[in-house]
Design a protein around this motif. Structure first.
Motif, PDB file in Angstrom:
ATOM      1  N   UNK A  96      -5.484  -3.871 -10.594  1.00  0.00           N
ATOM      2  CA  UNK A  96      -4.732  -5.089 -10.292  1.00  0.00           C
ATOM      3  C   UNK A  96      -3.492  -4.885  -9.451  1.00  0.00           C
ATOM      4  N   UNK A  97      -3.327  -3.687  -8.880  1.00  0.00           N
ATOM      5  CA  UNK A  97      -2.205  -3.440  -7.977  1.00  0.00           C
ATOM      6  C   UNK A  97      -2.485  -4.180  -6.664  1.00  0.00           C
ATOM      7  N   UNK A  98      -1.478  -4.841  -6.113  1.00  0.00           N
ATOM      8  CA  UNK A  98      -1.642  -5.586  -4.861  1.00  0.00           C
ATOM      9  C   UNK A  98      -1.632  -4.670  -3.646  1.00  0.00           C
ATOM     10  N   UNK A  99      -0.701  -3.715  -3.627  1.00  0.00           N
ATOM     11  CA  UNK A  99      -0.545  -2.820  -2.483  1.00  0.00           C
ATOM     12  C   UNK A  99      -0.209  -1.425  -3.000  1.00  0.00           C
ATOM     13  N   UNK A 100      -0.835  -0.418  -2.396  1.00  0.00           N
ATOM     14  CA  UNK A 100      -0.540   0.974  -2.717  1.00  0.00           C
ATOM     15  C   UNK A 100       0.144   1.599  -1.513  1.00  0.00           C
ATOM     16  N   UNK A 101       1.276   2.247  -1.759  1.00  0.00           N
ATOM     17  CA  UNK A 101       2.006   2.973  -0.726  1.00  0.00           C
ATOM     18  C   UNK A 101       2.091   4.431  -1.140  1.00  0.00           C
ATOM     19  N   UNK A 102       1.937   5.324  -0.185  1.00  0.00           N
ATOM     20  CA  UNK A 102       2.017   6.749  -0.475  1.00  0.00           C
ATOM     21  C   UNK A 102       3.420   7.274  -0.195  1.00  0.00           C
ATOM     22  N   UNK A 103       3.925   8.112  -1.107  1.00  0.00           N
ATOM     23  CA  UNK A 103       5.203   8.785  -0.900  1.00  0.00           C
ATOM     24  C   UNK A 103       4.977   9.954   0.041  1.00  0.00           C
ATOM     25  N   UNK A 104       5.875  10.212   0.954  1.00  0.00           N
ATOM     26  CA  UNK A 104       7.052   9.407   1.268  1.00  0.00           C
ATOM     27  C   UNK A 104       6.657   8.195   2.110  1.00  0.00           C
ATOM     28  N   UNK A 105       7.254   7.069   1.795  1.00  0.00           N
ATOM     29  CA  UNK A 105       6.973   5.823   2.494  1.00  0.00           C
ATOM     30  C   UNK A 105       8.201   5.440   3.316  1.00  0.00           C
ATOM     31  N   UNK A 106       8.016   5.088   4.580  1.00  0.00           N
ATOM     32  CA  UNK A 106       9.168   4.664   5.385  1.00  0.00           C
ATOM     33  C   UNK A 106       9.841   3.439   4.759  1.00  0.00           C
ATOM     34  N   UNK A 107      11.161   3.435   4.787  1.00  0.00           N
ATOM     35  CA  UNK A 107      11.922   2.343   4.183  1.00  0.00           C
ATOM     36  C   UNK A 107      11.531   0.978   4.731  1.00  0.00           C
ATOM     37  N   UNK A 108      11.324   0.887   6.048  1.00  0.00           N
ATOM     38  CA  UNK A 108      10.998  -0.410   6.621  1.00  0.00           C
ATOM     39  C   UNK A 108       9.647  -0.915   6.130  1.00  0.00           C
ATOM     40  N   UNK A 109       8.683  -0.029   5.917  1.00  0.00           N
ATOM     41  CA  UNK A 109       7.368  -0.424   5.403  1.00  0.00           C
ATOM     42  C   UNK A 109       7.494  -0.908   3.957  1.00  0.00           C
ATOM     43  N   UNK A 110       8.278  -0.209   3.145  1.00  0.00           N
ATOM     44  CA  UNK A 110       8.477  -0.619   1.756  1.00  0.00           C
ATOM     45  C   UNK A 110       9.134  -1.991   1.699  1.00  0.00           C
ATOM     46  N   UNK A 111      10.185  -2.188   2.492  1.00  0.00           N
ATOM     47  CA  UNK A 111      10.859  -3.496   2.537  1.00  0.00           C
ATOM     48  C   UNK A 111       9.889  -4.596   2.963  1.00  0.00           C
ATOM     49  N   UNK A 112       9.083  -4.313   3.976  1.00  0.00           N
ATOM     50  CA  UNK A 112       8.132  -5.296   4.480  1.00  0.00           C
ATOM     51  C   UNK A 112       7.126  -5.705   3.396  1.00  0.00           C
ATOM     52  N   UNK A 113       6.582  -4.735   2.686  1.00  0.00           N
ATOM     53  CA  UNK A 113       5.598  -5.015   1.642  1.00  0.00           C
ATOM     54  C   UNK A 113       6.233  -5.816   0.511  1.00  0.00           C
ATOM     55  N   UNK A 114       7.414  -5.410   0.057  1.00  0.00           N
ATOM     56  CA  UNK A 114       8.090  -6.132  -1.029  1.00  0.00           C
ATOM     57  C   UNK A 114       8.431  -7.548  -0.562  1.00  0.00           C
TER      58      UNK A 114
END
Length: 140
Positions: A96-114
Motif C-alpha cells: 500500500x505504499x504510494x511511492x518508493x524512493x531509494x536512498x540517497x534521494x535528491x532533495x528536490x525529488x523528495x520534496x516533489x513527491x511529498x
C-alpha cells in the motif's frame, strides 16, 4: 500547513528530512520506530507518512499495513524511502505504499513527491480507480 510524519530510526537522516520538509512549509513529526510512528499517526492524522523500511519494533511494511488497516488512516499517502530495497521488489507497493524512493534521494525529488501526495490528499490504495500513483521506484 500540511503535516508529514517521518518514521526513521537513523537520527541524522531524520534531522535532514525534518529540516528539508520544514523549509518546504510542512509541519513535521518524527518517530524513531514504526510502532511510535503508528501511535503518532493515530493521534495526529498526518497528511503524508514518510517511512524507512528497516526500523525497530515495527518496520516500514508493518507500519504501512497497520495504517492501511486503520479505518481513519487507511487513505493516508505513504512514501517509503529506503536503501535496503532492490529494483523490482514490489512488496512496498503491494502493501500500500504510494511511492518508493531509494536512498540517497535528491532533495528536490523528495520534496516533489511529498508535495504531489499532499496535493492529492487521502485516496484509495487498491483497484484501478484508486487514485494512488503506486510508483516504484521513482528515478532521480
Amino acid at each position: 500547513m500540511p503535516g508529514v510524519l517521518i518514521a526513521e530510526d537513523d537520527e541524522d537522516i531524520a534531522l535532514i528530512l525534518t529540516r528539508l520538509l520544514k523549509r518546504a512549509g510542512y509541519t513535521v513529526q518524527h518517530a524513531p520506530d514504526g510502532q511510535r510512528a503508528f501511535e503518532l499517526a493515530v493521534a495526529g492524522r498526518p497528511d503524508v507518512v514518510l517511512t524507512d523500511l528497516g526500523m525497530p519494533r515495527m518496520d516500514g511494511l508493518e507500519l504501512t499495513r497497520a495504517i492501511r488497516e486503520h479505518p481513519e488512516l487507511r487513505d493516508t499517502p505513504i512514501v517509503m524511502l529506503s536503501g535496503h530495497l532492490h529494483p523490482g521488489d514490489n512488496g512496498p507497493v503491494r502493501t500500500g505504499v504510494c511511492v518508493v524512493l531509494l536512498k540517497p534521494c535528491p532533495n528536490d525529488k523528495l520534496r516533489e513527491v511529498v508535495n504531489d501526495l499532499a496535493e492529492l490528499g487521502a485516496h484509495g490504495h487498491s483497484g484501478a480507480d484508486s487514485g494512488c500513483p503506486a510508483r516504484w521506484p521513482v528515478s532521480a
